[in-house]
Design a protein around this motif. Structure first.
Motif, PDB file in Angstrom:
ATOM      1  N   SER A  10       0.940  -1.164   0.025  1.00 24.66           N
ATOM      2  CA  SER A  10       0.040   0.040   0.103  1.00 24.66           C
ATOM      3  C   SER A  10       0.769   1.064   0.077  1.00 24.66           C
ATOM      4  O   SER A  10       0.416   2.419  -0.285  1.00 24.66           O
ATOM      5  CB  SER A  10      -0.998  -0.050   1.285  1.00 24.66           C
ATOM      6  N   GLN A  11       1.971   1.104   0.278  1.00 26.72           N
ATOM      7  CA  GLN A  11       2.919   2.280   0.404  1.00 26.72           C
ATOM      8  C   GLN A  11       3.699   2.695  -1.019  1.00 26.72           C
ATOM      9  O   GLN A  11       4.091   3.717  -1.352  1.00 26.72           O
ATOM     10  CB  GLN A  11       4.249   2.180   1.338  1.00 26.72           C
ATOM     11  N   PHE A  12       3.292   1.856  -2.089  1.00 27.17           N
ATOM     12  CA  PHE A  12       3.916   2.117  -3.477  1.00 27.17           C
ATOM     13  C   PHE A  12       3.014   2.833  -4.187  1.00 27.17           C
ATOM     14  O   PHE A  12       1.869   2.721  -3.986  1.00 27.17           O
ATOM     15  CB  PHE A  12       4.115   0.679  -4.214  1.00 27.17           C
ATOM     16  N   THR A  13       3.904   3.791  -4.875  1.00 31.29           N
ATOM     17  CA  THR A  13       3.091   4.991  -5.656  1.00 31.29           C
ATOM     18  C   THR A  13       3.605   4.816  -6.944  1.00 31.29           C
ATOM     19  O   THR A  13       4.421   4.169  -7.319  1.00 31.29           O
ATOM     20  CB  THR A  13       3.112   6.366  -4.860  1.00 31.29           C
ATOM     21  N   ALA A  14       3.299   5.871  -7.832  1.00 27.17           N
ATOM     22  CA  ALA A  14       3.993   5.972  -9.046  1.00 27.17           C
ATOM     23  C   ALA A  14       5.263   6.334  -9.140  1.00 27.17           C
ATOM     24  O   ALA A  14       5.868   5.825  -9.817  1.00 27.17           O
ATOM     25  CB  ALA A  14       3.054   7.009  -9.874  1.00 27.17           C
ATOM     26  N   CYS A  15       5.906   7.164  -8.251  1.00 24.80           N
ATOM     27  CA  CYS A  15       7.143   7.545  -8.193  1.00 24.80           C
ATOM     28  C   CYS A  15       7.512   7.123  -6.733  1.00 24.80           C
ATOM     29  O   CYS A  15       7.068   7.676  -5.626  1.00 24.80           O
ATOM     30  CB  CYS A  15       7.572   9.019  -8.160  1.00 24.80           C
ATOM     31  N   ASN A  16       8.413   6.304  -6.379  1.00 29.15           N
ATOM     32  CA  ASN A  16       8.836   5.578  -5.232  1.00 29.15           C
ATOM     33  C   ASN A  16      10.500   5.973  -4.900  1.00 29.15           C
ATOM     34  O   ASN A  16      11.220   5.481  -5.758  1.00 29.15           O
ATOM     35  CB  ASN A  16       8.708   4.092  -5.114  1.00 29.15           C
ATOM     36  N   GLU A  17      10.729   6.824  -3.934  1.00 30.81           N
ATOM     37  CA  GLU A  17      12.097   7.056  -3.793  1.00 30.81           C
ATOM     38  C   GLU A  17      12.760   6.407  -2.447  1.00 30.81           C
ATOM     39  O   GLU A  17      12.144   6.630  -1.380  1.00 30.81           O
ATOM     40  CB  GLU A  17      12.326   8.725  -3.677  1.00 30.81           C
ATOM     41  N   ARG A  18      13.800   5.790  -2.655  1.00 32.93           N
ATOM     42  CA  ARG A  18      14.655   5.241  -1.441  1.00 32.93           C
ATOM     43  C   ARG A  18      15.968   5.565  -1.574  1.00 32.93           C
ATOM     44  O   ARG A  18      16.492   6.051  -2.822  1.00 32.93           O
ATOM     45  CB  ARG A  18      14.217   3.854  -1.450  1.00 32.93           C
ATOM     46  N   TYR A  19      16.664   5.220  -0.707  1.00 29.61           N
ATOM     47  CA  TYR A  19      18.412   5.521  -0.632  1.00 29.61           C
ATOM     48  C   TYR A  19      18.882   3.902  -0.924  1.00 29.61           C
ATOM     49  O   TYR A  19      18.214   3.267   0.079  1.00 29.61           O
ATOM     50  CB  TYR A  19      18.957   6.109   0.424  1.00 29.61           C
ATOM     51  N   ILE A  20      19.932   3.726  -1.578  1.00 28.77           N
ATOM     52  CA  ILE A  20      20.529   2.474  -1.796  1.00 28.77           C
ATOM     53  C   ILE A  20      22.090   2.797  -1.208  1.00 28.77           C
ATOM     54  O   ILE A  20      22.554   3.798  -1.559  1.00 28.77           O
ATOM     55  CB  ILE A  20      20.578   1.810  -3.040  1.00 28.77           C
ATOM     56  N   LYS A  21      22.657   1.959  -0.478  1.00 30.40           N
ATOM     57  CA  LYS A  21      24.120   2.059  -0.172  1.00 30.40           C
ATOM     58  C   LYS A  21      24.881   1.693  -1.173  1.00 30.40           C
ATOM     59  O   LYS A  21      24.789   0.391  -1.730  1.00 30.40           O
ATOM     60  CB  LYS A  21      24.154   1.221   1.333  1.00 30.40           C
ATOM     61  N   TRP A  41      -0.055  -4.115  -9.612  1.00 33.71           N
ATOM     62  CA  TRP A  41       0.752  -5.518  -9.785  1.00 33.71           C
ATOM     63  C   TRP A  41       2.063  -5.466  -8.974  1.00 33.71           C
ATOM     64  O   TRP A  41       2.609  -6.313  -8.628  1.00 33.71           O
ATOM     65  CB  TRP A  41       1.003  -5.450 -11.521  1.00 33.71           C
ATOM     66  N   PHE A  42       2.400  -3.993  -8.869  1.00 38.67           N
ATOM     67  CA  PHE A  42       3.682  -3.746  -8.196  1.00 38.67           C
ATOM     68  C   PHE A  42       3.717  -4.120  -6.825  1.00 38.67           C
ATOM     69  O   PHE A  42       2.927  -3.493  -5.957  1.00 38.67           O
ATOM     70  CB  PHE A  42       4.115  -2.511  -8.518  1.00 38.67           C
ATOM     71  N   ASN A  43       4.528  -5.135  -6.207  1.00 41.75           N
ATOM     72  CA  ASN A  43       4.317  -5.529  -4.722  1.00 41.75           C
ATOM     73  C   ASN A  43       5.812  -5.694  -4.160  1.00 41.75           C
ATOM     74  O   ASN A  43       6.746  -5.376  -4.909  1.00 41.75           O
ATOM     75  CB  ASN A  43       3.465  -6.862  -4.676  1.00 41.75           C
ATOM     76  N   ASP A  44       5.863  -6.182  -3.151  1.00 39.23           N
ATOM     77  CA  ASP A  44       7.198  -6.502  -2.336  1.00 39.23           C
ATOM     78  C   ASP A  44       7.878  -7.476  -3.261  1.00 39.23           C
ATOM     79  O   ASP A  44       9.180  -7.226  -3.195  1.00 39.23           O
ATOM     80  CB  ASP A  44       6.938  -6.983  -0.828  1.00 39.23           C
ATOM     81  N   THR A  45       7.346  -8.354  -3.619  1.00 35.75           N
ATOM     82  CA  THR A  45       8.217  -9.491  -4.504  1.00 35.75           C
ATOM     83  C   THR A  45       9.009  -8.804  -5.633  1.00 35.75           C
ATOM     84  O   THR A  45      10.126  -8.824  -5.825  1.00 35.75           O
ATOM     85  CB  THR A  45       7.268 -10.616  -4.955  1.00 35.75           C
ATOM     86  N   ILE A  46       8.028  -7.831  -6.287  1.00 37.55           N
ATOM     87  CA  ILE A  46       8.743  -7.311  -7.252  1.00 37.55           C
ATOM     88  C   ILE A  46       9.722  -6.137  -6.985  1.00 37.55           C
ATOM     89  O   ILE A  46      11.014  -6.055  -7.691  1.00 37.55           O
ATOM     90  CB  ILE A  46       7.467  -6.500  -8.282  1.00 37.55           C
TER      91      ILE A  46
END
Length: 175
Positions: A10-21, A41-46
């Protein structure tokens, strides 16, 4: 590479911003774009599959873009996973801040190695220990545009070729 805590579906949107190390002291902004019609369709597995794939392809992307030089327009590469396909490219960023990672732990005052151990368990509360780790933000961000795996060798309805640019896929790089 590590990522911040995983979002729920439910937290996924059209634009999802995160930081990767990307190193011991640096993180990179990761922007994952999903078309609105693909949000269900977009979920945790994807999401996890994309992160695992990025770990493989990011070093190659750095090397290819460095070889091309700064003068050229950014080129999008396409990667196909078991459940999705995504176009990705590096984009210069003007971000001038740092990121802090907070690590909390609780220490029991009844630790046998502690000199001040007490015997009354009712009044003893654990001691909160907080450690902050600082990271610099890399000068480039990684933009990822993801969609369900297509049957043909196309992305975004466009036949892919080795020299295609992100504008060929999305125009303005996603929705």
């Amino acid at each position: 590479m590590a990522t911040s805590s995983l979002p729920t579906s439910s937290q996924f949107t059209a634009c999802n911003e995160r930081y990767i190390k990307i190193s011991d002291k640096q993180v990179m902004l990761l922007s994952i774009h999903v078309k609105r019609e693909n949000l269900s369709w977009f979920n945790d597995t994807i999401y996890k599959e994309i992160i695992a794939s990025i770990r493989k392809v990011l070093p190659l992307k750095f090397a290819r873009d460095k070889k091309r030089g700064k003068e050229e327009k950014q080129v999008a590469d396409v990667y196909r996973c078991a459940n999705c396909q995504f176009a990705y490219y590096l984009k210069p960023t003007e971000v001038r801040h740092s990121v802090l990672e907070k690590d909390k732990s609780f220490i029991s005052p009844n630790n046998p190695t502690s000199e001040e151990s007490t015997t009354d368990d009712e009044d003893v509360k654990p001691i909160l220990n907080v450690i902050y780790t600082g990271y610099n933000v890399f000068r480039m961000s990684l933009v990822v545009c993801v969609e369900p795996l297509g049957k043909g060798k196309d992305f975004g309805g466009v036949k892919t070729t080795a020299d295609m640019r992100i504008d060929h896929y999305f125009g303005s790089a996603g929705e």
